[in-house]
Design an enzyme around this catalytic site. Structure first.
Site, PDB file in Angstrom:
ATOM      1  CB  CYS A 117      -1.085  -0.020   1.153  1.00 49.24           C
ATOM      2  SG  CYS A 117      -2.195  -1.476   1.037  1.00 49.24           S
ATOM      3  CG  HIS A 253      -3.045   3.612   1.390  1.00 45.49           C
ATOM      4  ND1 HIS A 253      -3.538   3.176   0.463  1.00 45.49           N
ATOM      5  CD2 HIS A 253      -3.198   2.654   2.506  1.00 45.49           C
ATOM      6  CE1 HIS A 253      -3.844   1.854   0.618  1.00 45.49           C
ATOM      7  NE2 HIS A 253      -3.783   1.577   1.699  1.00 45.49           N
ATOM      8  CG  ASN A 283      -6.627  -0.652   0.852  1.00 47.53           C
ATOM      9  OD1 ASN A 283      -5.864  -0.168  -0.208  1.00 47.53           O
ATOM     10  ND2 ASN A 283      -6.141  -1.049   2.146  1.00 47.53           N
TER      11      ASN A 283
END
Ligand code: ACO
Length: 326
Positions: A117, A253, A283
């Site tokens: 990520c 993020h 996500n």
């Protein structure tokens, strides 16, 4: 070229696959509800790659949009750094496929970086260093993922959290005198490998000879994310002498709306300055920052001259922050 160059952000682009999977759809697949997912994460829907779409095909679409936004041709790009944890193949790099499809400058380089990520920040840091040293004059930094392919669709604790997508950013090396105060000011990166087992994929070519599925201790990840992200934001701002109040936009993020809110509360950020795409993207791992960045530029929120702070945390654990004047 002589002396250190400055990496200027010339254009951004995002791409999301057409198919949308809503929380209501997920409630048909696992024991969950729309209200549980919205309350715990802020996520309402996510995009899922179609059969035949891969990380590289999403990346190519995002890169084309970033090039159009930059007003540049693909053959003007010398370097591609692509962040992904879901490559098309174990090798060659997904970036090599993107390079071939776009037709970037001959003699350039294209490779992947893997920091899950946080990948987009790691890729930005790598590209920024090459441009600053004058080794390349232009770069495409891409975050692209098809996490739908590594989810365990029977595990309600993970499958509701992720989506597919890609985002891309064009950087060019400029003389600091002509760049003024614009461009990437700094990128700070960290890894703590001792937390490897809190968020991982239980497969891989060298260990199991399989692709594997994502596994996570969500509440542990949550706690570390809030602390690590807060520290990184404060640290990169301090290092560049920027009070947090002067940052126009925070581009995190997109893991969980509660993480975004907890970080904002902890270090006193105005939540109106925090770009959130969680509700519609979920996500998307390495793709989430450039997707959010591109969306906020396209809708006119982020404008040339604005000060933007990107931040991310992911598997590894890896985390970091980057400060840039757009
Ligand atoms: N639907 C309904 N119930 C669920 C679901 C679901 N989809 N998932 C878990 N539950 C249940 C659990 O089984 C548990 O039930 P129990 O109390 O009967 O055992 C209960 O909900 C609470 O579970 P917790 O894991 O404690 O819930 P929490 O409030 O921590 O929320 C979540 C879980 C959303 C995963 C949260 O911990 C989180 O977001 N963590 C961050 C993880 C993350 O974002 N990772 C992404 C990669 S890293 C990054 O990007 C930062």
């Amino acid at each position: 070229m002589s002396g250190e160059q400055r990496s200027l952000i010339r254009g951004l682009g995002g791409y999301l696959p057409e198919r949308i999977l809503t929380n209501a759809d997920l409630a048909q697949m696992v024991d969950t509800t729309d209200s549980w997912i919205v309350e715990r994460t802020g996520i309402r829907e996510r995009h899922i790659a179609a059969d035949g779409e891969t990380t590289s095909t999403l990346a190519i679409r995002a890169a084309e949009r970033a090039l159009a936004a930059a007003g540049m041709r693909a053959d003007e790009i010398e370097l591609i750094v692509l962040a992904t944890a879901t490559p098309d193949q174990t090798f060659p790099a997904t970036a090599a496929r993107v390079q071939a499809a776009l037709g970037t400058a001959s003699g350039g380089a294209a490779f992947d970086v893997q920091a899950v990520c946080s990948g987009f920040l790691f890729a930005t840091g790598v590209a920024d260093n090459f441009l600053a040293r004058g080794q390349f004059r232009s770069a495409l930094v891409i975050g692209a993922e098809t996490f739908s392919r590594i989810l365990d669709w029977t595990d309600r604790t993970t499958c509701v959290l992720f989506g597919d997508g890609a985002g891309a950013m064009v950087l060019t090396a400029e003389d600091p005198k002509s760049a003024g105060d614009r461009g990437i000011m700094g990128v700070e990166l960290h890894t703590d490998g001792s937390k490897h087992d809190l968020l991982f994929v239980d497969g891989g070519p060298s260990s199991t000879k399989t692709v594997g599925h994502l596994r996570m201790q969500g509440n542990q990840v949550f706690k570390h994310a809030v602390v690590n992200l807060s520290n990184s934001i404060e640290s990169v701002a301090r290092r560049h002498g920027v009070p947090l109040s002067e940052v126009d936009w925070f581009i995190p993020h997109q893991a969980n709306q509660r993480i975004l809110e907890a970080v904002a509360r902890r270090i006193g950020i105005d939540e109106k300055k925090v770009i959130s795409t969680l509700a519609h993207h979920a996500n998307t791992s390495a793709a989430s920052i450039p997707l959010a960045f591109a969306e906020a530029v396209d809708d006119g929120r982020i404008r040339p001259g604005d000060l933007a702070l990107m931040e991310a945390m992911g598997g590894g654990f890896s985390w970091g922050a980057a400060l840039a004047r757009v």
